[in-house]
Design a protein around this motif. Structure first.
Motif, PDB file in Angstrom:
ATOM      1  N   UNK A 181       2.079  -8.754  -1.822  1.00 21.39           N
ATOM      2  CA  UNK A 181       2.968  -7.798  -2.472  1.00 21.39           C
ATOM      3  C   UNK A 181       2.900  -6.421  -1.828  1.00 21.39           C
ATOM      4  N   UNK A 182       1.733  -6.108  -1.227  1.00 21.98           N
ATOM      5  CA  UNK A 182       1.542  -4.781  -0.655  1.00 21.98           C
ATOM      6  C   UNK A 182       0.447  -4.860   0.415  1.00 21.98           C
ATOM      7  N   UNK A 183       0.305  -3.811   1.219  1.00 20.65           N
ATOM      8  CA  UNK A 183      -0.764  -3.791   2.223  1.00 20.65           C
ATOM      9  C   UNK A 183      -2.118  -3.359   1.666  1.00 20.65           C
ATOM     10  N   UNK A 184      -2.197  -3.164   0.366  1.00 21.60           N
ATOM     11  CA  UNK A 184      -3.436  -2.687  -0.242  1.00 21.60           C
ATOM     12  C   UNK A 184      -4.407  -3.836  -0.525  1.00 21.60           C
ATOM     13  N   UNK A 185      -5.671  -3.491  -0.723  1.00 17.64           N
ATOM     14  CA  UNK A 185      -6.683  -4.474  -1.087  1.00 17.64           C
ATOM     15  C   UNK A 185      -6.347  -5.082  -2.447  1.00 17.64           C
ATOM     16  N   UNK A 186      -6.736  -6.357  -2.640  1.00 16.96           N
ATOM     17  CA  UNK A 186      -6.482  -7.012  -3.922  1.00 16.96           C
ATOM     18  C   UNK A 186      -7.775  -7.168  -4.724  1.00 16.96           C
TER      19      UNK A 186
END
Length: 206
Positions: free
Chosen positions: A12-17
């Motif tokens: 969904x995004x380039x951020x950590x999950x």
């Protein structure tokens, strides 16, 4: 992760999950312990872990999900992240590294032996492999059965999801087969018997 026909592992995004919040504190300590000059992130997904490590180390990453790689390249243009598979001749393309990191990948692979061989070939002599995967053991599997959560945990309807379920013994056997020496396993998330994931730390002989 591997690509299945036209299916990709999507982000969904380039951020950590959420899984990164469990894994990264342990990974940071392990990586710091070995002080590598170079890291190869095998199955880097959206690039968030490569970005996390790039402030302290030189990191190269690959992933078969073209959408994830495109997302990573847009978010983190200064990190080398490219499309590639755990089954490619990665050493010929990228050379060798002090540390190979692969987080939550091996459980998605039809051919884990090819993956393990690539990990070995990518390492410099004396280099370190750090490989995480969901933990499975007798008490955890029993707890899943007793609480009626087997179907949700071993979800067969997850496209591109988990197809291999590793124990400490079976993952250790895989790494030993290709010539890596397993130094230890660490379990993260919950108490050890019910851990969410385990991290194998293995070394290529000098």
């Amino acid at each position: 992760m591997i690509q299945l026909n036209n299916l990709e592992y999507l982000y969904d995004s380039p951020d950590a999950n959420d899984s990164h919040s469990i894994l990264l504190p342990a990974v940071d300590k392990i990586v710091e312990e070995f002080s590598p000059a170079s890291i190869f992130d095998l199955g880097c997904g959206n690039g968030s872990v490569a970005k996390h490590l790039s402030d302290r180390y030189v990191v190269t990453g690959i992933d078969p999900s073209t959408s994830a790689v495109a997302m990573a390249n847009k978010a983190y243009p200064n990190i080398r992240i490219e499309s590639g598979s755990a089954y490619d001749d990665l050493r010929a393309r990228y050379g060798t590294f002090d540390l190979v990191l692969s987080l939550e990948v091996v459980e998605h692979l039809y051919d884990p032996r090819a993956f393990a061989k690539n990990v070995y070939e990518l390492l410099n002599p004396g280099g370190t492999a750090v490989i995480s995967t969901p933990y499975h053991g007798y008490f955890k599997n029993l707890a899943l059965a007793v609480t009626g959560r087997l179907d949700s945990h071993f979800l067969a309807l997850w496209d591109g999801g988990h197809i291999k379920f590793w124990s400490i013994r079976s993952l250790g056997m895989l790494l030993n087969e290709v010539g890596l020496e397993v130094l230890r396993f660490e379990r993260v998330g919950r108490i050890p018997a019910l851990a969410k994931s385990m991290i194998a730390i293995a070394q290529k002989p000098r």
